[in-house]
Motif scaffolding. Structure first.
Motif, mmCIF file in Angstrom:
data_model
loop_
_atom_site.group_PDB
_atom_site.id
_atom_site.type_symbol
_atom_site.label_atom_id
_atom_site.label_comp_id
_atom_site.label_asym_id
_atom_site.label_seq_id
_atom_site.Cartn_x
_atom_site.Cartn_y
_atom_site.Cartn_z
ATOM 1 N N PHE A 48 -28.538 -41.206 23.129
ATOM 2 C CA PHE A 48 -27.268 -40.711 22.615
ATOM 3 C C PHE A 48 -26.199 -41.801 22.670
ATOM 4 O O PHE A 48 -25.431 -41.971 21.724
ATOM 5 N N SER A 88 -26.761 -44.151 19.784
ATOM 6 C CA SER A 88 -26.353 -43.560 18.513
ATOM 7 C C SER A 88 -24.835 -43.500 18.386
ATOM 8 O O SER A 88 -24.278 -43.852 17.355
ATOM 9 N N VAL A 89 -24.182 -43.047 19.453
ATOM 10 C CA VAL A 89 -22.732 -42.856 19.381
ATOM 11 C C VAL A 89 -22.019 -44.189 19.194
ATOM 12 O O VAL A 89 -21.083 -44.295 18.400
ATOM 13 N N LEU A 95 -23.090 -46.927 17.686
ATOM 14 C CA LEU A 95 -23.202 -47.383 16.298
ATOM 15 C C LEU A 95 -22.474 -46.437 15.344
ATOM 16 O O LEU A 95 -21.933 -46.857 14.325
ATOM 17 N N PHE A 96 -22.439 -45.156 15.720
ATOM 18 C CA PHE A 96 -21.726 -44.176 14.919
ATOM 19 C C PHE A 96 -20.248 -44.535 14.832
ATOM 20 O O PHE A 96 -19.633 -44.447 13.773
ATOM 21 N N PHE A 126 -19.671 -47.307 12.411
ATOM 22 C CA PHE A 126 -19.792 -46.780 11.053
ATOM 23 C C PHE A 126 -18.525 -46.011 10.651
ATOM 24 O O PHE A 126 -17.971 -46.200 9.567
ATOM 25 N N ILE A 169 -26.036 -51.960 10.205
ATOM 26 C CA ILE A 169 -25.920 -50.987 11.296
ATOM 27 C C ILE A 169 -27.245 -50.268 11.499
ATOM 28 O O ILE A 169 -27.727 -50.112 12.624
ATOM 29 N N SER A 170 -27.888 -49.844 10.425
ATOM 30 C CA SER A 170 -29.115 -49.075 10.618
ATOM 31 C C SER A 170 -30.256 -49.977 11.096
ATOM 32 O O SER A 170 -31.106 -49.528 11.852
ATOM 33 N N TYR A 207 -29.828 -50.249 14.725
ATOM 34 C CA TYR A 207 -30.210 -48.997 15.379
ATOM 35 C C TYR A 207 -31.725 -48.869 15.488
ATOM 36 O O TYR A 207 -32.249 -48.576 16.558
ATOM 37 N N LEU A 216 -27.176 -42.632 7.132
ATOM 38 C CA LEU A 216 -26.968 -43.263 8.424
ATOM 39 C C LEU A 216 -26.750 -42.190 9.494
ATOM 40 O O LEU A 216 -27.255 -42.291 10.614
ATOM 41 N N LEU A 238 -30.046 -40.828 10.256
ATOM 42 C CA LEU A 238 -30.811 -41.781 11.049
ATOM 43 C C LEU A 238 -30.370 -41.760 12.508
ATOM 44 O O LEU A 238 -31.190 -41.684 13.414
ATOM 45 N N LEU A 239 -29.044 -41.812 12.726
ATOM 46 C CA LEU A 239 -28.541 -41.945 14.094
ATOM 47 C C LEU A 239 -28.810 -40.697 14.924
ATOM 48 O O LEU A 239 -29.041 -40.782 16.120
ATOM 49 N N PHE A 240 -28.753 -39.518 14.306
ATOM 50 C CA PHE A 240 -28.781 -38.312 15.130
ATOM 51 C C PHE A 240 -29.936 -37.349 14.867
ATOM 52 O O PHE A 240 -30.278 -36.561 15.718
ATOM 53 N N PHE A 255 -34.315 -46.140 7.290
ATOM 54 C CA PHE A 255 -33.726 -47.457 7.067
ATOM 55 C C PHE A 255 -34.034 -47.930 5.652
ATOM 56 O O PHE A 255 -33.145 -48.371 4.913
ATOM 57 N N MET A 270 -32.131 -46.152 2.948
ATOM 58 C CA MET A 270 -30.755 -46.631 2.775
ATOM 59 C C MET A 270 -30.719 -47.888 1.915
ATOM 60 O O MET A 270 -29.797 -48.074 1.115
ATOM 61 N N TRP A 321 -29.173 -32.080 20.288
ATOM 62 C CA TRP A 321 -28.524 -32.835 21.361
ATOM 63 C C TRP A 321 -27.903 -31.999 22.470
ATOM 64 O O TRP A 321 -27.502 -32.529 23.490
#
Lengths: 101, 695
Positions: free
Chosen positions: A24, A27-28, A30-31, A34, A77-78, A81, B90, B93-95, B429, B432, B584
């Motif tokens: 988490f 992710s946060v 990099l979030f 973004f 960014i991705s 990640y 994105l 991807l992140l979450f 990825f 994107m 989460w």
């Protein structure tokens, strides 16, 4: 019985918490990068319109950024990640290894 | 420029595409071996294939034709659409991407039930899948119908039927496995169809920067309007708002039939300001003959009767006054005080028996309805400033598209086709990258369209408006090499067609999975044999395909972007909050997630529908009320900025209230969602796959 021990660790509350919070955090972080890019551009457009609407080779700066440059930024960014997240998973596997504890 | 009759080259391109799709479907059918193939292509799709398939499925007609058209129409602000469509991934991807795949379900309702052990939640989720899915199929169907109208001059329903039948056939034969390969191929078709014509046009019409350079944003030339390059006759159908023509400055035109024209100021003026009579907005003298017409919003107004062949000339913008003093307004962006200026707006209806009004504009006249260079090229232009709150509008638009992308069930379900969580991340990825490369091109079409085919501005909607720029612009090259433009236009038509087909097939798989797996396989007949499940999938594919075709025939007069907006707004305010909280936050309860998802999505839908009812003048008083409350209007048209947080807060609050119902094993669920596959967890996949059968 090292196998039993490993399972205990893996299925423990502590292990879930650790893996979730480290994922988490990644992710946060990099979030926020973004969000800064995505939501920052309208602010710049509002605050310094003269600079954002400067013409360079036909484009305005803000047009070039939004229509062309923003894609490579999100790719970067991705890419960061995916790489860090897969590394983190590799590490997470080792957390349950009794020799590492 | 205007072409009548069948256009042979685009027709051949579309026929080629349809046959290719059918052949690929047959080819794949041989290898389909069970339900896992049908729903998730046996979770064995490689990264390169799956990322092309996801991109192919995602790039709908709205991306292909709509984005270019919108950017041509109102400029810079619309670039947020392609940016949001691409960068929404994105967020995914992140979450969401990795955890969702790790859960090992077949469908989103599977996930909903499995995460909370609540069969009731599955039912709620199924309803939403069907709802979003059907909302999103309608614009695809409408796009297919109107594209064929452009190419073949067939009736609208033919296009809907052809696309619907071909795709239903393919999905029924091969399910997810069948469409994955087809979609991957069609991504590359679309990428080629948008990039090759642009690159060739660069040679003849100048590069990206050179075309943008034709538009000025300095004080001197910023108020320029594009001009007609040749004489042009525009056809105005009497459906509001298509029969509104806004003249930014002095423009001459000739009526081709007897026409009733209501002349009003182009912007709303304060009630207590000095009255503006129609003649003030015109340079030419108005005809003496008038008629009284009934307004849709109630009340009556005077319309002038222009005879066939009569010429008119509108006036330059005039300042609005109050007791002789200039009325000042605050510019929403710069906060400067500027005088309120208005020009003429016509609302035209045929006075005789004709179906539509035709106005001829001579070459060199400025184009009506077009924004000025400066408002077009700079941020906070016509789109976002229309209700006076451009920044609010911009942010809400961004949130809607970004979160909406992460809430479309037919996209989410694709993550289950990855072999594991790691490949799910790698696939995202690559998606994107593929999408980013694609989305660089539609804005170029918008820019070149404004420079070279500005006549598309003349009518605000319909078959020959800015929406068709992708099909019309390449034909310009006929002037350089005979038939070369037709060839390029055939390529873009093929791309647009691929857009309807792939998105529709993805939606059809997710609709069919919801019915066959979630309704039939889980609720009605949980003990179904594998071969029963496969035939159920085929039956439900045909049922949902025909439903979509019938709905598609009904929506001819709806606006494509509007319907896409509905699907995105519901997705953003329902699935997106539910998924992000479910993956989460372990203290979330089924009731909390369900309430947040339903109420959030529902309120976003209601808000959007009210603006539609106001715009189409179904409830005229609502439109009047909205124009008096511009903030509410902005928030209703772009509800994401409040609906997404609203849904998240609801999930939190209701989960806190119902904390006794937190699933006992939520720690285990979290482990399944987040632990890497290498750990070999027991009961990893929520759905145990059936044994392979030969059918």
């Amino acid at each position: 019985m090292s196998r039993e021990e490993k399972k205990l660790d893996l299925y423990s509350e502590e292990y879930v918490n650790r893996i979730m919070s480290s994922q988490f955090r990644l992710s946060v972080r990099l979030f926020f990068v973004f969000i800064l890019v995505l939501l920052g551009l309208p602010v710049l457009n509002l605050a310094i319109p003269r600079i954002m609407n400067l013409r360079v080779a036909g484009f305005t700066l803000t047009w070039f950024f939004l229509a062309v440059l923003i894609y490579p930024v999100t790719w970067l960014i991705s890419w960061i990640y995916v790489r860090s997240s897969i590394n983190l998973e590799r590490e997470a596997v080792s957390w349950t290894d009794p020799e590492d504890n | 420029m205007q072409q009548q009759g069948i256009q042979v080259i685009p027709l051949l391109a579309v026929i080629f595409l349809v046959i290719l799709t059918i052949v690929l479907g047959f080819y794949i059918r041989k290898s389909v071996r069970g339900t896992a193939d049908m729903y998730v292509a046996s979770r064995a799709v490689s990264v390169s294939m799956n990322s092309a398939a996801i991109s192919g499925e995602y790039l709908s007609a709205a991306s292909f034709m709509g984005v270019a058209g919108m950017i041509m129409k109102t400029g810079y602000d619309n670039i947020w659409y392609p940016v949001g469509y691409a960068t929404g991934y994105l967020f995914l991807l992140l979450f969401i991407a990795g955890p969702l795949r790790r859960f090992g379900a077949y469908t989103i309702p599977d996930f909903a039930e499995g995460r909370y052990d609540s069969p009731a939640f599955r039912k709620v989720a199924v309803i939403l899948v069907l709802c979003i899915g059907l909302f999103y199929t309608m614009p695809q169907m409408k796009g297919a119908g109107t594209a064929l109208v452009n190419i073949l001059n067939t009736p609208y329903w033919v296009g809907v039927l052809v696309v619907g039948a071909v795709i239903t056939f393919n999905v029924a034969l091969g399910g997810m496995k069948g469409i994955t390969f087809v979609q991957a191929v069609q991504y590359w078709i679309k990428m080629m169809a948008i990039s090759v014509p642009v690159l060739i046009m660069f040679i003849y019409l100048g590069g990206y920067g050179a075309n943008l350079d034709m538009f000025h944003n300095d004080n001197e030339n910023g108020s320029r309007l594009p001009v007609f390059r040749s004489d042009y006759s525009a056809t105005y159908k009497p459906d509001p708002p298509l029969n509104d023509i806004t003249f930014g400055t002095t423009i001459k035109g000739i009526f081709q039939q007897d026409t009733l024209v209501r002349i009003t100021p182009s912007r709303r003026v304060p009630k207590d300001s000095d009255t503006i009579v129609s003649q003030q907005l015109m340079l030419s003298r108005l005809p003496d003959e008038t008629r009284e017409v009934v307004l849709p919003a109630g009340g009556k107004a005077i319309a002038h009767l222009f005879k066939k062949g009569s010429e008119f000339e509108t006036g330059k913008p005039i300042t609005v006054t109050k007791n002789g003093e200039t009325v000042m307004v605050i510019d929403p962006v710069t906060r400067d005080k500027i005088p309120l200026e208005v020009s003429a707006k016509f609302t035209v209806t045929p006075a005789g028996p004709e179906q539509a009004t035709i106005i001829t504009y001579k070459a060199g006249q400025p184009v009506p309805n077009a924004p000025t260079d400066k408002t077009w090229i700079e941020p906070y232009g016509t789109l976002t400033s229309q209700y006076g709150h451009p920044v609010l509008y911009t942010y809400s638009l961004i949130i809607a598209i970004v979160c909406g992308t992460a809430g479309l069930p037919h996209i989410l379900v694709r993550f289950y086709t990855n072999p594991d969580g790691k490949t799910a991340k790698k696939t995202t990825f690559w998606v994107m990258i593929l999408l980013g490369c694609f989305y660089i091109f539609p804005p170029i079409f918008g820019v070149m369209g404004r420079a070279w085919v500005p006549e598309l501005y003349a009518v605000a909607g319909g078959a020959r408006s800015t929406d068709s720029v992708v099909l019309v612009l390449p034909r310009l090259l006929n002037n350089y090499i005979p038939h070369f433009g037709d060839l390029l236009s055939a390529i873009t038509s093929m791309g647009a067609f691929a857009g309807f087909m792939t998105t529709f097939s993805g939606l059809l798989v997710s609709l069919t999975s919801a019915l066959a797996h979630d309704v039939y396989g889980t609720m009605i007949n949980p003990k179904a044999t594998p071969s029963q499940k496969v035939s159920a999938f085929r039956v439900f594919a045909i049922i949902s395909g025909s439903t979509a075709i019938m709905l598609g025939m009904y929506v001819e007069n709806f606006d494509i972007n509007m319907m896409v907006g509905w699907a995105f707004a519901i997705g953003a305010a329902s699935y997106f909050p539910m998924l992000i909280v479910s993956t989460w936050w372990r203290k979330c309860t089924a009731i909390g997630a369900g309430v947040g998802m339903l109420v959030g999505g529902g309120s976003a839908l209601v808000a959007i529908v009210t603006t539609m009812l106001a715009d189409k003048e179904v409830i005229p008083s609502l439109g009047v009320w909205f124009s008096a409350h511009p903030v509410v209007r902005t928030l209703c048209e772009q509800p994401a900025i409040w609906a997404v947080p609203f849904s998240l807060i609801l999930i939190y609050v209701v989960s806190k209230i119902t904390h006794r119902h937190i699933p006992k094993n939520s720690g285990w669920k979290m482990l399944v969602l987040h632990a890497p596959e290498e750990l070999n967890l027991k009961n990893r996949n929520y759905i145990e796959e059936d044994e392979v059968i030969i059918i």
